[in-house]
Design an enzyme around this catalytic site. Structure first.
Site, PDB file in Angstrom:
ATOM      1  CD  GLU A 159      -2.548   1.211   2.614  1.00  0.00           C
ATOM      2  OE1 GLU A 159      -3.045   0.003   3.118  1.00  0.00           O
ATOM      3  OE2 GLU A 159      -2.972   2.333   3.121  1.00  0.00           O
ATOM      4  CD  GLU A 186      -3.589   7.677   5.057  1.00  0.00           C
ATOM      5  OE1 GLU A 186      -4.548   6.972   5.398  1.00  0.00           O
ATOM      6  OE2 GLU A 186      -2.322   7.308   5.278  1.00  0.00           O
TER       7      GLU A 186
END
Length: 272
Positions: A153, A158
């Protein structure tokens, strides 16, 4: 999407960071400029939806149900995609057995286009507020065969809305997933919800470089993993989503205003 509470932190004001060089001889091989009409659906030749509340709230005890509704995901007629989180009874069961009290949107390219290496970037204006969690990220296309985190990932960006001046870039893989992800943060003098910013990774064999507005804040190679496996030299797909609640950002409270919107001006992939 799984988050880190414990990161290897390299936080700095973006204006003090070095500029990322433009990709040499790299062409835009895929993009979405989101030029659809107001209230239009995302381009289905480029994106598909991932609806629902997922397994255990997408693995993070998130509180939203992702939908395919235009009220949650649509173009705005001004050249932007809008992902909108709303406080409303979704009618979809949440991980806690109760109906999810928030709706939002999640788009993926898993069924339309995958990528190996290049500059992957998006120009976005972030939402804000406690419990608000926008993300632009990638998962390995072999997730169905090997599972997470073996698939890898790459979190390009974010943000948790209660910390509006900070964004995170993180790697997750076998032995360094969840709270043990390898990552860093970038800080801006002004909150990220006030303006559009460009979030990018320059991804090549055994090397990933993160930048915001062209300024590098993190570089990772296999040497950073302490002998653990580097799982990022194979195809990945793109993800855009706006989560509500979860283990990392916590739940919204009385200070959180709804609806909240993630505005995406464009997404581009350069290769060559």
């Amino acid at each position: 999407m799984s988050r880190s509470r414990v990161l290897l932190v390299l936080a700095a004001l973006l204006t003090a960071l070095p500029l990322a060089p433009a990709p040499a001889s790299a062409a835009v091989v895929w993009s979405d400029e989101f030029n659809g009409p107001a209230g239009g659906a995302p381009d289905q030749s480029k994106w598909s939806y991932e609806p629902g509340n997922g397994n255990n709230g997408w693995g993070n005890h998130e509180l939203q149900a992702y939908t395919t509704r235009r009220e949650n995901v649509s173009t705005n007629g001004a050249g932007q995609l809008v992902i909108t989180a709303r406080r409303e009874n979704s009618g979809v069961p949440c991980w806690n057995g109760q109906p999810c009290q928030y709706t939002s949107g999640k788009l993926i390219t898993k069924n339309t286009r995958t990528f190996t290496y290049g500059r992957v970037e998006a120009r976005m204006k972030l939402p804000t507020g406690k419990g608000i969690w926008p993300a632009f990220w990638m998962l390995g296309t072999d997730i169905g065969q090997v599972g997470w985190p073996q698939c890898g990932e790459i979190d390009i960006m974010e943000n948790i809305g209660s910390v509006p001046n900070t964004v995170h870039g993180t790697l997750h893989g076998p032995g360094y997933s969840g709270a043990g992800g390898i990552g860093a943060t970038a800080q801006n003098a002004r909150p990220f919800h006030e303006d559009f910013h460009t979030f990018a990774v320059d991804w090549s064999p055994n090397r990933i470089v993160w930048s915001v507005d062209g300024r590098v804040y993190q570089t990772r190679t296999p040497a950073d993993l302490g002998g653990r496996q580097w799982v990022f030299n194979h195809p990945f797909y793109l993800i855009l989503n706006l989560a509500v609640g979860g283990d990392w950002p916590g739940s919204p409270d009385g200070s959180t205003r709804f609806p909240q919107q993630l505005l995406v001006d464009w997404v581009r992939v350069h290769q060559g």
